[in-house]
Design a protein around this motif. Structure first.
Motif, PDB file in Angstrom:
ATOM      1  N   ALA A  26     -14.073  13.987 -37.324  1.00 21.97           N
ATOM      2  CA  ALA A  26     -14.110  13.268 -38.281  1.00 21.97           C
ATOM      3  C   ALA A  26     -13.601  14.326 -39.694  1.00 21.97           C
ATOM      4  O   ALA A  26     -12.780  14.005 -40.477  1.00 21.97           O
ATOM      5  CB  ALA A  26     -15.743  12.713 -38.713  1.00 21.97           C
ATOM      6  N   VAL A  27     -14.051  15.287 -39.225  1.00 25.35           N
ATOM      7  CA  VAL A  27     -13.518  16.680 -40.408  1.00 25.35           C
ATOM      8  C   VAL A  27     -11.980  16.817 -40.241  1.00 25.35           C
ATOM      9  O   VAL A  27     -11.411  16.978 -41.264  1.00 25.35           O
ATOM     10  CB  VAL A  27     -14.501  17.916 -39.879  1.00 25.35           C
ATOM     11  N   GLU A  28     -11.710  17.061 -38.944  1.00 26.61           N
ATOM     12  CA  GLU A  28      -9.972  17.011 -39.061  1.00 26.61           C
ATOM     13  C   GLU A  28      -9.295  15.818 -39.085  1.00 26.61           C
ATOM     14  O   GLU A  28      -8.286  16.062 -39.762  1.00 26.61           O
ATOM     15  CB  GLU A  28      -9.904  17.376 -37.347  1.00 26.61           C
ATOM     16  N   PRO A  66     -12.677  17.000 -20.246  1.00 21.76           N
ATOM     17  CA  PRO A  66     -13.797  16.935 -21.248  1.00 21.76           C
ATOM     18  C   PRO A  66     -13.571  17.657 -22.379  1.00 21.76           C
ATOM     19  O   PRO A  66     -12.734  18.636 -22.414  1.00 21.76           O
ATOM     20  CB  PRO A  66     -15.290  17.806 -20.435  1.00 21.76           C
ATOM     21  N   VAL A  67     -13.703  17.209 -23.487  1.00 21.80           N
ATOM     22  CA  VAL A  67     -13.302  17.449 -24.785  1.00 21.80           C
ATOM     23  C   VAL A  67     -14.684  18.503 -25.498  1.00 21.80           C
ATOM     24  O   VAL A  67     -15.528  17.794 -25.498  1.00 21.80           O
ATOM     25  CB  VAL A  67     -13.100  16.365 -25.774  1.00 21.80           C
ATOM     26  N   ALA A  68     -14.074  19.845 -25.867  1.00 21.31           N
ATOM     27  CA  ALA A  68     -14.917  20.537 -26.732  1.00 21.31           C
ATOM     28  C   ALA A  68     -14.746  20.711 -28.077  1.00 21.31           C
ATOM     29  O   ALA A  68     -13.508  20.303 -28.370  1.00 21.31           O
ATOM     30  CB  ALA A  68     -15.104  21.742 -26.091  1.00 21.31           C
ATOM     31  N   LEU A  75      -5.698  18.796 -30.264  1.00 20.72           N
ATOM     32  CA  LEU A  75      -5.545  17.418 -29.856  1.00 20.72           C
ATOM     33  C   LEU A  75      -4.883  16.617 -30.833  1.00 20.72           C
ATOM     34  O   LEU A  75      -4.031  16.025 -30.663  1.00 20.72           O
ATOM     35  CB  LEU A  75      -6.942  16.731 -29.614  1.00 20.72           C
ATOM     36  N   PHE A  76      -5.108  16.766 -32.211  1.00 23.41           N
ATOM     37  CA  PHE A  76      -4.630  16.327 -33.384  1.00 23.41           C
ATOM     38  C   PHE A  76      -3.145  16.914 -33.250  1.00 23.41           C
ATOM     39  O   PHE A  76      -2.088  15.988 -33.724  1.00 23.41           O
ATOM     40  CB  PHE A  76      -5.184  16.486 -34.618  1.00 23.41           C
ATOM     41  N   ARG A  85       0.604  13.600 -25.378  1.00 21.47           N
ATOM     42  CA  ARG A  85       0.332  14.464 -24.075  1.00 21.47           C
ATOM     43  C   ARG A  85      -0.383  15.633 -24.709  1.00 21.47           C
ATOM     44  O   ARG A  85      -0.269  16.359 -25.455  1.00 21.47           O
ATOM     45  CB  ARG A  85       1.523  15.011 -23.425  1.00 21.47           C
ATOM     46  N   HIS A  86      -1.281  16.001 -23.609  1.00 20.96           N
ATOM     47  CA  HIS A  86      -2.493  17.349 -23.983  1.00 20.96           C
ATOM     48  C   HIS A  86      -2.667  17.496 -22.554  1.00 20.96           C
ATOM     49  O   HIS A  86      -3.016  16.702 -21.655  1.00 20.96           O
ATOM     50  CB  HIS A  86      -3.448  16.890 -24.924  1.00 20.96           C
ATOM     51  N   VAL A  87      -3.246  18.936 -22.487  1.00 23.67           N
ATOM     52  CA  VAL A  87      -3.807  19.188 -21.063  1.00 23.67           C
ATOM     53  C   VAL A  87      -4.913  18.516 -20.761  1.00 23.67           C
ATOM     54  O   VAL A  87      -5.517  18.375 -19.516  1.00 23.67           O
ATOM     55  CB  VAL A  87      -4.102  20.708 -21.011  1.00 23.67           C
TER      56      VAL A  87
END
Length: 517
Positions: A26-28, A66-68, A75-76, A85-87
């Motif tokens: 939400a912040v990002e 899993p997202v931390a 990710l953004f 694409r992202h790891v």
């Protein structure tokens, strides 16, 4: 155009940081002026990927996990709002093999919908079962359940239709529907997932049960260790009532059904139906003598349908799609599907809903991925702390109530806990007796005294004190508990002990490296 982001809000995801991830997203998004809609859904049950974040794209949902919290900015940067694409990218959610091979009927909406949105629930097929039930008389509605072959998913596997018919046929000025949500078995969490991820399916199932048997009041007895479940259910009930799905005039039918949540006392024995009724009446949770059956004289002495969460949550799909549709899943007398919960020493722990007939080996290796330690799997316990331990040579047994009974085991609530070859089975047998000694309500001697003596006898065996004589004594004690206990706690505690003795006798002959009490 807004982008919808799904971040689970159920207890499993929250325990590994889902709240912080949602906050960071939400912040990002605000910092980058990104137009996003954040939906807090239920978990899909792929626990090694939690928190698993999903993005709604034109090609369907794309999963990341899993997202931390620390991953959110990257990710953004990777344009994950458009499936970039992202790891951590897993790909399209619906193509994840763990999900693709399942047969989700009861869990069809869990992880997909907003758990508290009435509109979302309706769009995904909700309330169709209730509308169908309202158009039937009680006998026809009960016959639907009987014809579906649904059996209680809480452990005893008693045919749900017979229980409902008994309540329907018993005259009384008041009848009740009670949901047993005291999910206390080790390695089980399907009840919690339903309550937090799709509460309306349980509410709909209970309303159908009430309409069918003529009960106007329902209670959901939730274990105190599930605060998030209590909160979600309370909100969902209030919304369902405001929407006309509960209350004095359900969907304008003139039929009434009210529903409340009651928090349990936190005792394992309160998962036994008569102890639950005692607790619900404000008394100490102790087993009642049967007869009378709760279906004839249950809560406050009135006819009562008592089913567990999964049993009642399976009802809406039966009424929405027909009894035959549900009955066509499964094998033998085990019809429909079962939400199976994989736990313990497995690489991929999580929820798998499959039709009865799937084998343990498929569940442990095709879904569970084998042991997390990389060592051979030696034993699995199915059906909670009172379930039998099964060795590798039983892994091809199909999940079926009768097939399991034939090998001295039970399906129970569908929880599977796996152990690798380092497990000490004499220690596990001792744990079963100790668990019973701690959790016994104390009403009957075989359970209260037998379990305490059982711990002592196992200690004597592993310490080498008259080993053969004490093994014979332990077997005799198990037989007494099995045949003399008032309820399943004392009556089933021998299952893990006897199975450990039968399949892993050497563990009782060489003293393991552990402290003996």
């Amino acid at each position: 155009m807004s982008v919808t982001i799904y971040v689970p809000r159920d207890s499993s995801a929250l325990s590994v940081g889902a709240e912080a991830v949602a906050g960071a997203i939400a912040v990002e998004a605000a910092r980058r002026n990104s137009d996003v809609i954040l939906v807090r859904n239920g978990s899909r049950g792929l626990y090694w990927l939690e928190p698993m974040v999903e993005i709604e794209t034109a090609q369907g949902r794309v999963a990341y996990g899993p997202v931390a919290m620390k991953d959110v900015a990257s990710l953004f940067d990777a344009d994950f709002l458009h499936g970039g694409r992202h790891v951590l990218c897993i790909g399209p959610t619906e193509k994840i093999p763990y999900l693709q091979k399942q047969e989700r009927l009861t869990f069809a909406r869990v992880g997909i919908t907003d758990p508290l949105s009435l509109a979302d629930y309706a769009v995904h097929g909700g309330w169709k079962g209730l509308r169908a039930a309202l158009a039937m008389d009680g006998a026809t509605a009960v016959k639907q359940v009987t014809d579906s072959g649904l059996r209680g998913r809480g452990g005893a596997a008693f045919p749900a239709g017979i229980k409902w018919k008994t309540v329907l046929d018993t005259s009384a000025d008041q009848k009740y529907v009670v949901c047993n949500a005291d999910e206390g078995d080790s390695g089980t969490y399907s009840d919690r997932m339903i309550m937090e991820g799709d509460p309306y399916v349980l509410i709909e199932g209970m309303a159908i049960a009430g309409i069918a048997v003529g009960a106007t009041q329902g209670y959901i007895y939730v274990r105190s260790e599930y605060p998030h479940s209590c909160q979600v259910l309370a909100e969902a009930i209030a919304l369902a009532k405001a929407g006309g799905y509960l209350g004095p005039d359900v969907l304008g039918s003139g039929k009434a059904f009210e529903l409340e949540v009651r928090k349990g006392a936190g005792a394992y024995i309160c998962g036994e139906e008569t102890s639950l009724l005692e607790s619900l009446e404000g008394k100490r949770g102790m087993v009642r003598f049967k007869p009378p059956l709760p279906a004839i004289a249950g809560l406050f002495g009135k006819p009562t349908v008592i089913n567990n969460v999964i049993t009642l949550a399976s009802v809406p799909t039966i009424f929405a799609n027909g009894a035959a549709h549900y009955r066509d899943f499964g094998m033998g007398r085990s019809r429909g599907t079962l939400p199976i919960q994989l736990a313990g020493n497995l690489k991929y722990c999580g929820l798998v809903e499959k039709a009865f007939g799937v084998t343990l080996r498929e569940l442990l290796y095709d879904y569970g991925g084998g042991s997390a330690s990389g060592r051979p799997l030696r034993a699995v316990q199915i059906g909670g702390p009172l379930g039998a331990y099964l060795p590798e040579q039983q892994f091809d047994t199909p999940l079926d109530y009768e097939a399991f009974m034939a090998i001295g085991a039970m399906v129970g609530h569908g929880g599977i806990v796996a152990f690798d070859d380092t497990v000490d089975m004499a220690g596990m047998a001792r744990y079963a007796m100790e668990f019973c000694a701690i959790e016994s309500c104390g009403k009957c001697t075989p359970c209260r005294i037998g379990s305490t003596r059982g711990v002592e006898v196992i200690d004597h065996i592993v310490s080498g004190l008259e080993r053969e004589k004490n093994i014979a004594l332990l077997e005799d004690l198990c037989d007494t508990m099995l045949n003399g206990s008032l309820c399943a706690l004392g009556g089933m505690t021998p299952f893990p002990v006897q199975s450990a003795l039968k399949y892993f006798p050497n563990d009782f002959r060489a003293a393991p490296k552990r402290k003996v009490a």
